[in-house]
Design a protein around this motif. Sequence first.
Motif, PDB file in Angstrom:
ATOM      1  N   VAL A 572       0.839  -1.203   0.000  1.00  0.00           N
ATOM      2  CA  VAL A 572       0.000   0.000   0.000  1.00  0.00           C
ATOM      3  C   VAL A 572       0.874   1.254   0.000  1.00  0.00           C
ATOM      4  O   VAL A 572       0.612   2.202  -0.750  1.00  0.00           O
ATOM      5  N   THR A 573       1.910   1.235   0.808  1.00  0.00           N
ATOM      6  CA  THR A 573       2.782   2.412   0.866  1.00  0.00           C
ATOM      7  C   THR A 573       3.439   2.655  -0.489  1.00  0.00           C
ATOM      8  O   THR A 573       3.584   3.796  -0.930  1.00  0.00           O
ATOM      9  N   ALA A 574       3.800   1.545  -1.151  1.00  0.00           N
ATOM     10  CA  ALA A 574       4.417   1.688  -2.471  1.00  0.00           C
ATOM     11  C   ALA A 574       3.438   2.306  -3.461  1.00  0.00           C
ATOM     12  O   ALA A 574       3.795   3.175  -4.256  1.00  0.00           O
ATOM     13  N   LYS A 575       2.177   1.862  -3.398  1.00  0.00           N
ATOM     14  CA  LYS A 575       1.199   2.360  -4.377  1.00  0.00           C
ATOM     15  C   LYS A 575       0.653   3.730  -4.012  1.00  0.00           C
ATOM     16  O   LYS A 575       0.393   4.550  -4.880  1.00  0.00           O
ATOM     17  N   LEU A 576       0.382   3.940  -2.734  1.00  0.00           N
ATOM     18  CA  LEU A 576      -0.220   5.208  -2.295  1.00  0.00           C
ATOM     19  C   LEU A 576       0.622   5.787  -1.168  1.00  0.00           C
ATOM     20  O   LEU A 576       0.232   5.771   0.006  1.00  0.00           O
ATOM     21  N   PRO A 577       1.787   6.326  -1.501  1.00  0.00           N
ATOM     22  CA  PRO A 577       2.688   6.793  -0.435  1.00  0.00           C
ATOM     23  C   PRO A 577       2.062   7.893   0.427  1.00  0.00           C
ATOM     24  O   PRO A 577       2.405   8.012   1.601  1.00  0.00           O
ATOM     25  N   ALA A 578       1.106   8.652  -0.126  1.00  0.00           N
ATOM     26  CA  ALA A 578       0.574   9.791   0.629  1.00  0.00           C
ATOM     27  C   ALA A 578      -0.613   9.423   1.517  1.00  0.00           C
ATOM     28  O   ALA A 578      -1.050  10.216   2.347  1.00  0.00           O
ATOM     29  N   ALA A 579      -1.178   8.202   1.340  1.00  0.00           N
ATOM     30  CA  ALA A 579      -2.407   7.858   2.070  1.00  0.00           C
ATOM     31  C   ALA A 579      -2.141   7.738   3.563  1.00  0.00           C
ATOM     32  O   ALA A 579      -1.130   7.171   3.988  1.00  0.00           O
ATOM     33  N   GLU A 580      -3.064   8.300   4.346  1.00  0.00           N
ATOM     34  CA  GLU A 580      -2.967   8.135   5.805  1.00  0.00           C
ATOM     35  C   GLU A 580      -3.455   6.743   6.179  1.00  0.00           C
ATOM     36  O   GLU A 580      -4.587   6.369   5.889  1.00  0.00           O
ATOM     37  N   ILE A 581      -2.635   5.989   6.851  1.00  0.00           N
ATOM     38  CA  ILE A 581      -2.970   4.611   7.203  1.00  0.00           C
ATOM     39  C   ILE A 581      -3.206   4.545   8.714  1.00  0.00           C
ATOM     40  O   ILE A 581      -2.314   4.906   9.498  1.00  0.00           O
ATOM     41  N   ALA A 582      -4.393   4.092   9.098  1.00  0.00           N
ATOM     42  CA  ALA A 582      -4.684   3.999  10.525  1.00  0.00           C
ATOM     43  C   ALA A 582      -4.147   2.694  11.101  1.00  0.00           C
ATOM     44  O   ALA A 582      -3.951   2.564  12.304  1.00  0.00           O
ATOM     45  N   GLY A 583      -3.907   1.721  10.269  1.00  0.00           N
ATOM     46  CA  GLY A 583      -3.439   0.413  10.723  1.00  0.00           C
ATOM     47  C   GLY A 583      -3.963  -0.671   9.801  1.00  0.00           C
ATOM     48  O   GLY A 583      -4.250  -0.409   8.629  1.00  0.00           O
ATOM     49  N   VAL A 584      -4.080  -1.883  10.363  1.00  0.00           N
ATOM     50  CA  VAL A 584      -4.612  -3.002   9.596  1.00  0.00           C
ATOM     51  C   VAL A 584      -5.662  -3.667  10.471  1.00  0.00           C
ATOM     52  O   VAL A 584      -5.414  -3.899  11.664  1.00  0.00           O
ATOM     53  N   VAL A 585      -6.844  -3.933   9.897  1.00  0.00           N
ATOM     54  CA  VAL A 585      -7.842  -4.619  10.722  1.00  0.00           C
ATOM     55  C   VAL A 585      -7.741  -6.117  10.500  1.00  0.00           C
ATOM     56  O   VAL A 585      -7.436  -6.592   9.403  1.00  0.00           O
ATOM     57  N   VAL A 586      -7.987  -6.836  11.586  1.00  0.00           N
ATOM     58  CA  VAL A 586      -8.016  -8.295  11.544  1.00  0.00           C
ATOM     59  C   VAL A 586      -9.477  -8.720  11.671  1.00  0.00           C
ATOM     60  O   VAL A 586     -10.193  -8.228  12.548  1.00  0.00           O
ATOM     61  N   GLN A 587      -9.903  -9.577  10.725  1.00  0.00           N
ATOM     62  CA  GLN A 587     -11.308 -10.016  10.732  1.00  0.00           C
ATOM     63  C   GLN A 587     -11.376 -11.522  10.656  1.00  0.00           C
ATOM     64  O   GLN A 587     -10.534 -12.163  10.014  1.00  0.00           O
ATOM     65  N   ARG A 588     -12.396 -12.087  11.274  1.00  0.00           N
ATOM     66  CA  ARG A 588     -12.615 -13.519  11.113  1.00  0.00           C
ATOM     67  C   ARG A 588     -12.993 -13.791   9.646  1.00  0.00           C
ATOM     68  O   ARG A 588     -13.737 -13.026   9.039  1.00  0.00           O
ATOM     69  N   MET A 589     -12.468 -14.871   9.084  1.00  0.00           N
ATOM     70  CA  MET A 589     -12.882 -15.283   7.732  1.00  0.00           C
ATOM     71  C   MET A 589     -14.318 -15.769   7.804  1.00  0.00           C
ATOM     72  O   MET A 589     -14.679 -16.553   8.680  1.00  0.00           O
ATOM     73  N   ILE A 590     -15.132 -15.336   6.866  1.00  0.00           N
ATOM     74  CA  ILE A 590     -16.552 -15.715   6.869  1.00  0.00           C
ATOM     75  C   ILE A 590     -16.755 -16.878   5.909  1.00  0.00           C
ATOM     76  O   ILE A 590     -16.255 -16.835   4.784  1.00  0.00           O
ATOM     77  N   PRO A 591     -17.465 -17.925   6.349  1.00  0.00           N
ATOM     78  CA  PRO A 591     -17.764 -19.027   5.408  1.00  0.00           C
ATOM     79  C   PRO A 591     -18.529 -18.485   4.205  1.00  0.00           C
ATOM     80  O   PRO A 591     -19.208 -17.460   4.299  1.00  0.00           O
TER      81      PRO A 591
END
Lengths: 709, 709
Positions: A572-591
């Motif tokens: 993401v940083t490589a593609k959108l160096p200027a974007a503000e990133i709050a972090g990464v969310v972790v989600q359960r995989m949904i069937p």
Amino acid sequence: MRPKAVAVIGASQRAPASGTTREPRGNRVIRNLRNFGYSGRIVAVNPKYSEVMDCPCYPDLASIPEPPDCVVLAVPNRHVPDLLESAVAAGVRAGVVFAAGFAEIGIEGKQRQARLEALSKERNFLICGPNCYGVLNVFGKAPLFASPIPPGFLAGPVALVSQSGGLSTTIANALMLNRHVGLSHIVSCGNQAGVTVEEYLNYFVEDENTGVVAAFVEGFKQPAKLMAVAQKAMAHNKPLIILKGGRSEVSQRAAATHSGSLAGAAEVVDAAFRQGGIVQVRSLNELIDTVSLFSCETFVKRHNGGRRIGVLSGSGGECTLVSDAAMNVGLEVPELSDDSKSRLPEILPDFGNLNNPLDGTGAMYDDDKIFPRLLQALINDANIDIVTVNLEANDPRPKELKSGNRFSLAITNAAVAANKPMAIFSSVVGGPVDPDILLPLRTAGVPLMEGAECAMSALRHLADYHLFRKHWESRGQKEATLVSSHPKLPAGILPAEAAFRLLASFGIPVVPTLLTRNAEEAVTAAKRIGFPVALKIESTQIGHKSDVGGVALGLSSSAEVRDAFGRIRERVTAKLPAAEIAGVVVQRMIPEGIEMILGIKHDALFGPVVVCGFGGVLVELLKDVALGIPPISRQQAHSLLTGLRGWPLLTGLRGKPPADVDALCDAIVRVSQLAVSLGDQLLALDINPLVVHAATHGVVAADALVQIA
Amino acid sequence: MRPKAVAVIGASQRAPASGTTREPRGNRVIRNLRNFGYSGRIVAVNPKYSEVMDCPCYPDLASIPEPPDCVVLAVPNRHVPDLLESAVAAGVRAGVVFAAGFAEIGIEGKQRQARLEALSKERNFLICGPNCYGVLNVFGKAPLFASPIPPGFLAGPVALVSQSGGLSTTIANALMLNRHVGLSHIVSCGNQAGVTVEEYLNYFVEDENTGVVAAFVEGFKQPAKLMAVAQKAMAHNKPLIILKGGRSEVSQRAAATHSGSLAGAAEVVDAAFRQGGIVQVRSLNELIDTVSLFSCETFVKRHNGGRRIGVLSGSGGECTLVSDAAMNVGLEVPELSDDSKSRLPEILPDFGNLNNPLDGTGAMYDDDKIFPRLLQALINDANIDIVTVNLEANDPRPKELKSGNRFSLAITNAAVAANKPMAIFSSVVGGPVDPDILLPLRTAGVPLMEGAECAMSALRHLADYHLFRKHWESRGQKEATLVSSHPKLPAGILPAEAAFRLLASFGIPVVPTLLTRNAEEAVTAAKRIGFPVALKIESTQIGHKSDVGGVALGLSSSAEVRDAFGRIRERVTAKLPAAEIAGVVVQRMIPEGIEMILGIKHDALFGPVVVCGFGGVLVELLKDVALGIPPISRQQAHSLLTGLRGWPLLTGLRGKPPADVDALCDAIVRVSQLAVSLGDQLLALDINPLVVHAATHGVVAADALVQIA
């Protein structure tokens, strides 16, 4: 609507004789009032005269000894605002303004209209118009109406509201002269600077002389009031039949020009009508025939809600065409009952046809005994709910060559004794309707419709209305959907966690989601949520996260989560160096399940609207979405779903298990409550996808975008 | 059509006076012949009299000194076969049979009709009917017609064919009296025991007095002839405008009852019409208005094929409605040109509206100078191809209250000088059309249509017809699609290899496929084809192979192939122990692409029909398929594809690359050639999926089912 005294501004002694078209509108109003037998006081206002058309004439409103209730302005637009202000000052309570040249034209017009709107709001002054033909109260004998009224005006149960003046008389004349349907009121309300379409509809729903309310509308102004009027109309069992113009971009341009109306998205209006039980027609002729049917009391009383149509015709070709027309609108043309099939040969030994539509063939013209027997057979047939007869009541040929007249007496006789609803329809629409056919049949409770297409549409509307009322009555009082107003949220796009929390707080199932700031937090979160998990970049500035490599799916170990975290951040940083990133969310995989979209969009007119549909080609290609005006009941949610083209996907297509429609309905209801609770602070909500699992396994929101004002 | 002498059987001296409905049909025919000025000889046949209605009367056909060309049978059905046989014996060449009670009723009727069909085929005897009103040749002054003909019958360029007798007069009267459109012929051909609808259409396309052919058809009998007539109609530039009844199951039942017709699947008829450039209308009123438009020579000549409609109306409401109607059928209502916008304020200083539709507002009623100027502005506007005026020519009010008449003279004057096509339309359909408006305008080349919906549909039909002709002319003579007849194939379902070979022999790309009988053969085949491969069980008795575990995909080594072979055999044998297994086919794995279906189905009436559509929900849920009658040209194949709802999938939806539409068109053309070549021996062909790759990368048939008779 029932003024005791009227002042007409714009009448003149210079008026030419009656009947010519150049007669000033003011004079025409006075003439209309006289011809209609108006019992109140009429005064004219014109500084040049002391009397006009035998009415006392005053130089201005202030000079009238006892102020009138109502003033009619038949003057050019530039004089209107001043005159109305002087009317308010003189104690007048209402005004009708014919002149065009207000909000429908440029800035000058809009400013003129603003002055009228101010009078209406601030001084509680009732204004009909501008840019209209005015108001005609038939039973009150008060035609404050700009258009000439023909003699022999037919009074009856239909109130007609038309923004357009021209169409108000076109529709009214067609109803009276081509259908023998009487009117209680005609209102042409034009730009609605004062009283709105919704307010007129509300008045007519409450009016004791009115049983059916018909309207041609270009734009609504008060959608919430419209929904309330629809409810009240149901409670009073007074059908609202509305032709809504302005569905296309061009026609919205035309409507804006014509009456300065904001049309609102056509699909949203459709949704509102469906939800409110408003009968929506699609052409003037469909309006006329639907009103003709709904206003025929005997027919409506005899109608049991059934959709099984019996048809008797002397033309085999019409039998074919009416069957096509019935199928097109979803009515049934069932086969005759076995009983009819066994009895018909007894009473008509040489008659071969035992079908519905029942083709009387040439035999019915040659032998007068045949038609009444065939008709009675349809009336007696247990398979048939509604008996229709194809009759050329509008045959343009010379009288002696017409065939319709020979059969109308037999129909009248049968109708008097029948307990089944009966109607007649012609094959072609057009030509003079023969009053010798029309009047006795209408009196006997047999309405006329022209053309199989309009006839079948009108019958379908009646059956739909019946069904809607049944549901409406069975659910008793409106479901309690008390929703408290939600506290103010921060403006902008909500972070994922906050969006999910908001959904969850309204009881919408969401996928467990945790925001993490580094790989170790992500691993901890994954352990808490349980493997396998998905990781998604969290940034309110990134729309399509997978397009920038911001998503990793199906991670089943701590190591995979750790790896993925780094990879996502890098990409993401490589593609959108200027974007503000709050972090990464972790989600359960949904069937796996059926992926749907569920959300709220903001309509310029109606405000928040719930949107539901299937993901994939159905929504992208076919715009197969259902719309509902919040709050939405469970029953309404269900009928939104059944209206989708993709509905069979939920019931289990090609051997797949049926989906959890209950949970889906529940989610729709809750999203609609969220819309009500957040009100105007919610700009948009988009759950995409909402994964729908098999029956009893629920639904879950996998991603959500919430935009706050 | 132009008999020199007519014998009427079924006229009587017992006939009551003219005008009563019980007049025997035979007498009515004699009266019609006389009133119409028939110049040939009329004789009656009736053993009871020596003269009837001043015509010589003979006891039987054989006694007539010089045999007539044509006999008209106005007698009960049971006498018809014998009489026609005696007519053939007496040297008569043609007969008209009014009576019902033939193929449309039970077995007895069918047998009666069979005798007529035999006379037609074996003795070359021309029969119109039975179960019809007969033939009316207007310019030949020969009305062999069962229905009374009103005085003042209007001759003109329209030939009308209607299977239904009743609708033939209904349509004809509406055309003449409500549209001032003249007729060259009326034919009601009923059960078509002799001359078919297609043969009448063919006759009229060649007829010098006929310029437009209109028809109401319930069932075709000779689809190949229909397609040939459509070609000929194009060559003569004589539009065929057809209302095809019998689209629904019920109406097909009705049509079968009515005229013993086999309707054919509605979608196939639609496809045939589209492919042949036949104008298909959907209601009687659309038929009438479309014929009104197409038969107006001046209008058609001035029409450049454009779809940009200009509208002038005195009703703002109608401006909105007509815009909606135009959008619904795909016509444009463009904004006025800048030129118009700058000039209009000069010639009409106080007139605010500068839009299209152009709303004349109340001003146009108050000031006679306004309407002609607005009209001329539309005529001059470069953005507009067709000028339409909304005019109440059917206002049911008393004459002095009508407004339409005031404007018709201005329209007539403008039309005479204009070089742009002009038409008028009313808002509501219905009511008496005022001849004072209709006639002068029609004479000036301005046709009337009723209702915005029908008017816009008719204009769309004309634009579509224009476009079709342009394509038709540009492709010059019919593309050479000489296809030789294919040798007979073995009956039943072809084995996969044979099916693929058949496709390949017509140039349709197929996936390399080899049938193998054991694991080692499969490994060898896989090496020949190249890894990765797929294995599929080969049995003509198994429909859905993957459902029984009969498919293995993506095998990339000899070992995997060997394993998979054994697994497939085991699983299928376990599930379907009785199925005959021919072996296992090895196929190259196909890279991903858009999965479509392409095939041939057999229509009861039209025979082989090419079917093309998208796999997945589009076909399963929406039945989104295009149909074409083979042979299909590349251009036709392309327009089949653009007609699919899924078409945007092929052009590259949401950033995906566009698909190889050229190769897909090619495959459709070749499948259609296969259909022609195999003819009736092909029961069904189903390529599913046909994988369509990105542009220039071709298509490939991944699976094919071919069923031979």
